[in-house]
Design a protein around this motif. Structure first.
Motif, PDB file in Angstrom:
ATOM      1  N   GLY A 311       2.523   9.556   6.700  1.00  0.00           N
ATOM      2  CA  GLY A 311       2.328   8.546   6.494  1.00  0.00           C
ATOM      3  C   GLY A 311       1.239   7.523   6.306  1.00  0.00           C
ATOM      4  N   THR A 312       0.693   7.588   7.657  1.00  0.00           N
ATOM      5  CA  THR A 312      -0.480   7.396   8.275  1.00  0.00           C
ATOM      6  C   THR A 312      -2.127   7.596   7.348  1.00  0.00           C
ATOM      7  OG1 THR A 312      -0.333   7.383  10.032  1.00  0.00           O
ATOM      8  CG2 THR A 312      -3.122   7.128  10.140  1.00  0.00           C
ATOM      9  N   VAL A 313      -1.672   8.933   6.834  1.00  0.00           N
ATOM     10  CA  VAL A 313      -2.737  10.199   6.294  1.00  0.00           C
ATOM     11  C   VAL A 313      -2.242   9.306   4.484  1.00  0.00           C
ATOM     12  CG1 VAL A 313      -3.521  11.716   4.763  1.00  0.00           C
ATOM     13  CG2 VAL A 313      -3.442  11.632   7.530  1.00  0.00           C
ATOM     14  N   LEU A 314      -1.377   8.887   3.942  1.00  0.00           N
ATOM     15  CA  LEU A 314      -1.370   8.129   2.536  1.00  0.00           C
ATOM     16  C   LEU A 314      -1.558   7.528   2.578  1.00  0.00           C
ATOM     17  CD1 LEU A 314       2.665  10.238   2.197  1.00  0.00           C
ATOM     18  CD2 LEU A 314       0.175  10.296   1.331  1.00  0.00           C
ATOM     19  N   ALA A 315      -1.375   6.444   3.767  1.00  0.00           N
ATOM     20  CA  ALA A 315      -1.722   4.907   3.446  1.00  0.00           C
ATOM     21  C   ALA A 315      -3.297   4.999   3.529  1.00  0.00           C
ATOM     22  CB  ALA A 315      -1.424   4.170   4.760  1.00  0.00           C
ATOM     23  N   GLY A 316      -3.908   5.529   4.334  1.00  0.00           N
ATOM     24  CA  GLY A 316      -5.683   5.605   3.968  1.00  0.00           C
ATOM     25  C   GLY A 316      -6.371   6.031   2.891  1.00  0.00           C
ATOM     26  N   GLY A 317      -5.349   7.002   1.692  1.00  0.00           N
ATOM     27  CA  GLY A 317      -5.930   7.869   0.741  1.00  0.00           C
ATOM     28  C   GLY A 317      -5.684   6.887   0.035  1.00  0.00           C
ATOM     29  N   LEU A 318      -3.967   6.381   0.346  1.00  0.00           N
ATOM     30  CA  LEU A 318      -4.675   5.029  -0.916  1.00  0.00           C
ATOM     31  C   LEU A 318      -5.093   3.633  -0.577  1.00  0.00           C
ATOM     32  CD1 LEU A 318      -0.523   4.555  -1.026  1.00  0.00           C
ATOM     33  CD2 LEU A 318      -1.949   5.475  -3.211  1.00  0.00           C
ATOM     34  N   ALA A 319      -5.505   3.547  -0.023  1.00  0.00           N
ATOM     35  CA  ALA A 319      -6.254   2.285   0.409  1.00  0.00           C
ATOM     36  C   ALA A 319      -7.506   2.760  -0.002  1.00  0.00           C
ATOM     37  CB  ALA A 319      -7.181   2.399   1.714  1.00  0.00           C
ATOM     38  N   LEU A 320      -8.371   4.374   0.386  1.00  0.00           N
ATOM     39  CA  LEU A 320      -9.746   4.276  -0.348  1.00  0.00           C
ATOM     40  C   LEU A 320      -9.743   4.758  -2.144  1.00  0.00           C
ATOM     41  CD1 LEU A 320     -10.491   7.305   1.825  1.00  0.00           C
ATOM     42  CD2 LEU A 320     -11.487   5.447   1.456  1.00  0.00           C
ATOM     43  N   LEU A 321      -8.322   4.728  -2.276  1.00  0.00           N
ATOM     44  CA  LEU A 321      -8.195   4.691  -3.684  1.00  0.00           C
ATOM     45  C   LEU A 321      -8.100   3.462  -4.505  1.00  0.00           C
ATOM     46  CD1 LEU A 321      -6.101   7.533  -4.435  1.00  0.00           C
ATOM     47  CD2 LEU A 321      -8.454   7.461  -4.714  1.00  0.00           C
ATOM     48  N   GLY A 322      -8.549   1.719  -3.078  1.00  0.00           N
ATOM     49  CA  GLY A 322      -8.458   0.434  -4.044  1.00  0.00           C
ATOM     50  C   GLY A 322      -6.701   0.465  -4.221  1.00  0.00           C
ATOM     51  N   MET A 323      -5.421   0.742  -3.422  1.00  0.00           N
ATOM     52  CA  MET A 323      -4.636   0.887  -4.080  1.00  0.00           C
ATOM     53  C   MET A 323      -3.543  -0.162  -2.473  1.00  0.00           C
ATOM     54  SD  MET A 323      -3.880   4.062  -6.088  1.00  0.00           S
ATOM     55  CE  MET A 323      -5.236   4.668  -7.175  1.00  0.00           C
ATOM     56  N   ASP A 324      -2.252  -0.730  -3.087  1.00  0.00           N
ATOM     57  CA  ASP A 324      -1.473  -0.862  -1.720  1.00  0.00           C
ATOM     58  C   ASP A 324      -0.531   0.592  -1.341  1.00  0.00           C
ATOM     59  OD1 ASP A 324      -2.601  -3.150  -1.241  1.00  0.00           O
ATOM     60  OD2 ASP A 324      -0.825  -4.184  -2.898  1.00  0.00           O
ATOM     61  N   ALA A 325       0.192   0.502  -0.085  1.00  0.00           N
ATOM     62  CA  ALA A 325       0.464   1.459   0.470  1.00  0.00           C
ATOM     63  C   ALA A 325       2.161   0.767   1.019  1.00  0.00           C
ATOM     64  CB  ALA A 325       0.088   2.289   1.722  1.00  0.00           C
ATOM     65  N   PRO A 326       2.954   0.312   0.302  1.00  0.00           N
ATOM     66  CA  PRO A 326       4.449  -0.646   0.710  1.00  0.00           C
ATOM     67  C   PRO A 326       4.849   0.098   1.283  1.00  0.00           C
ATOM     68  CG  PRO A 326       4.333  -0.216  -1.648  1.00  0.00           C
ATOM     69  CD  PRO A 326       4.067   0.227  -1.064  1.00  0.00           C
ATOM     70  N   GLU A 327       5.392  -0.920   2.503  1.00  0.00           N
ATOM     71  CA  GLU A 327       6.330  -0.019   3.608  1.00  0.00           C
ATOM     72  C   GLU A 327       8.117   0.547   3.822  1.00  0.00           C
ATOM     73  OE1 GLU A 327       6.051  -1.528   7.730  1.00  0.00           O
ATOM     74  OE2 GLU A 327       3.677  -1.028   7.546  1.00  0.00           O
ATOM     75  N   ARG A 328       8.276  -0.814   2.704  1.00  0.00           N
ATOM     76  CA  ARG A 328       9.524  -0.230   1.554  1.00  0.00           C
ATOM     77  C   ARG A 328       9.895  -0.537   0.291  1.00  0.00           C
ATOM     78  NH1 ARG A 328      10.451  -3.905   6.435  1.00  0.00           N
ATOM     79  NH2 ARG A 328      12.067  -3.370   7.076  1.00  0.00           N
ATOM     80  N   LEU A 329      10.531   0.203   0.060  1.00  0.00           N
ATOM     81  CA  LEU A 329      10.574   0.890  -1.446  1.00  0.00           C
ATOM     82  C   LEU A 329      11.669   1.058  -1.979  1.00  0.00           C
ATOM     83  CD1 LEU A 329       7.775   2.967  -3.289  1.00  0.00           C
ATOM     84  CD2 LEU A 329       7.879   0.742  -3.469  1.00  0.00           C
TER      85      LEU A 329
END
Length: 329
Positions: A311-329
């Motif tokens: 999950g941490t890597v997914l959040a970091g990857g999305l941030a590098l792409l310029g996107m949010d990683a919501p904690e709830r969907l």
């Protein structure tokens, strides 16, 4: 050794070969060596074309340079086998990655990515008024990737070859939202025209962007639910199951993907890696929490640590792409 160590190991081998006279003094070690997962049908687990970088200065054929490096690298602890293929490609076989080492690497990598996010004001160009929408999106992502690997804007050319959004697609930000539109723009190589469809609005498995954010949200839900059950994560060896092995392999490869994406100015490589990682996490996540009357054990804590790292890597990857990683969907 984990895959992230390979590039540093190869740089060191070149430097030592020059110092020991096996390669000409002019054959200085490159500052960075790109190591990537071997393509299907290839030899070994990972490969690098470093011999081609060094051969000209060394005044010998790439295959001869590769032979020198293969002998040195074959003696390195943590490398099972090194082979030379083709005109001079180095191919490596590594042991299965250690879960604790991979998890620690993910945490360290996330700290570096957070530094990039926090310093976004000086990482991104001050004036982008002359750039088209897609060029702005691609350039910003490439700059974040380069910064995460220790580079700066000075390492980029003034312009990047970027195909614009087709006029027939209209205002894609208004229609799909900024993050989903950016995902479509970054999912294909910059020279290719991006494709937009209503799938970007679909909250289901057919939408890769949704799958990545959903997997991240599931990892955070696991952490919350484990807390309610009274246990927390603890890095350790994970059960030898196919889902855990797939997740570990993708996490171990992630630093190499970031290096290659920054080196080739190719955010789409990161996009592909995030999709694969998200799918592996979704396949694995049902094994994390105790079932029925089962009591939390060391195995559950280790699985939780692995899912949290993903999950941490997914959040970091999305941030590098310029996107949010919501904690709830």
């Amino acid at each position: 050794m984990i895959p992230a160590d390979l590039s540093r190991c190869v740089v060191r081998a070149v430097r030592c070969a020059v110092d020991d006279g096996e390669l000409a003094p002019a054959a200085a070690a490159p500052a960075r060596v790109v190591v990537e997962r071997t393509r299907p049908g290839g030899v070994g687990d990972y490969a690098t074309p470093v011999a081609f970088q060094v051969a000209k200065a060394a005044r010998c054929a790439p295959r001869d340079v590769a032979g020198v490096l293969a002998r040195r690298l074959g003696a390195e602890p943590g490398i099972e086998r090194v082979e030379v293929t083709g005109a001079g490609f180095l191919n490596f076989v590594l042991p299965a990655p250690s879960a604790p080492a991979v998890i620690i690497e993910a945490i360290v990598r996330d700290i570096a990515i957070r530094d990039v996010r926090g310093g976004a004001a000086h990482v991104l160009p001050a004036d982008e008024s002359g750039l088209g929408l897609r060029e702005r999106v691609v350039r910003r992502s490439v700059l974040r990737l380069v910064a995460a690997e220790g580079g700066t804007e000075r390492d980029l050319p003034d312009t990047l070859a970027v195909a614009p959004v087709a006029r027939r697609d209209g205002d894609v930000v208004a229609r799909y939202g900024a993050d989903a539109a950016a995902w479509a723009m970054l999912a294909v190589p910059a020279r290719e025209t991006p494709a937009f469809s209503d799938l970007l609005l679909h909250q289901g498995e057919a939408n890769e962007f949704f799958r990545v954010r959903y997997a991240h949200a599931r990892s955070r839900a696991l952490e919350r639910n484990a807390g309610r059950l009274g246990f927390h994560q603890e890095p350790g060896d994970v059960d030898d199951v196919d889902e855990a092995a797939a997740l570990l392999r993708l996490l171990a490869d992630h630093p190499l993907v970031l290096e290659a994406a920054a080196y080739h100015r190719a955010p789409e490589r990161l996009v592909r890696n995030l999709v694969e990682l998200a799918d592996a996490l979704v396949d694995f996540h049902h094994r994390v929490l105790p079932q029925g009357d089962e009591k939390p054990s060391a195995a559950h804590r280790a699985r939780l640590a692995l899912a949290d790292a993903a999950g941490t890597v997914l959040a970091g990857g999305l941030a590098l792409l310029g996107m949010d990683a919501p904690e709830r969907l």
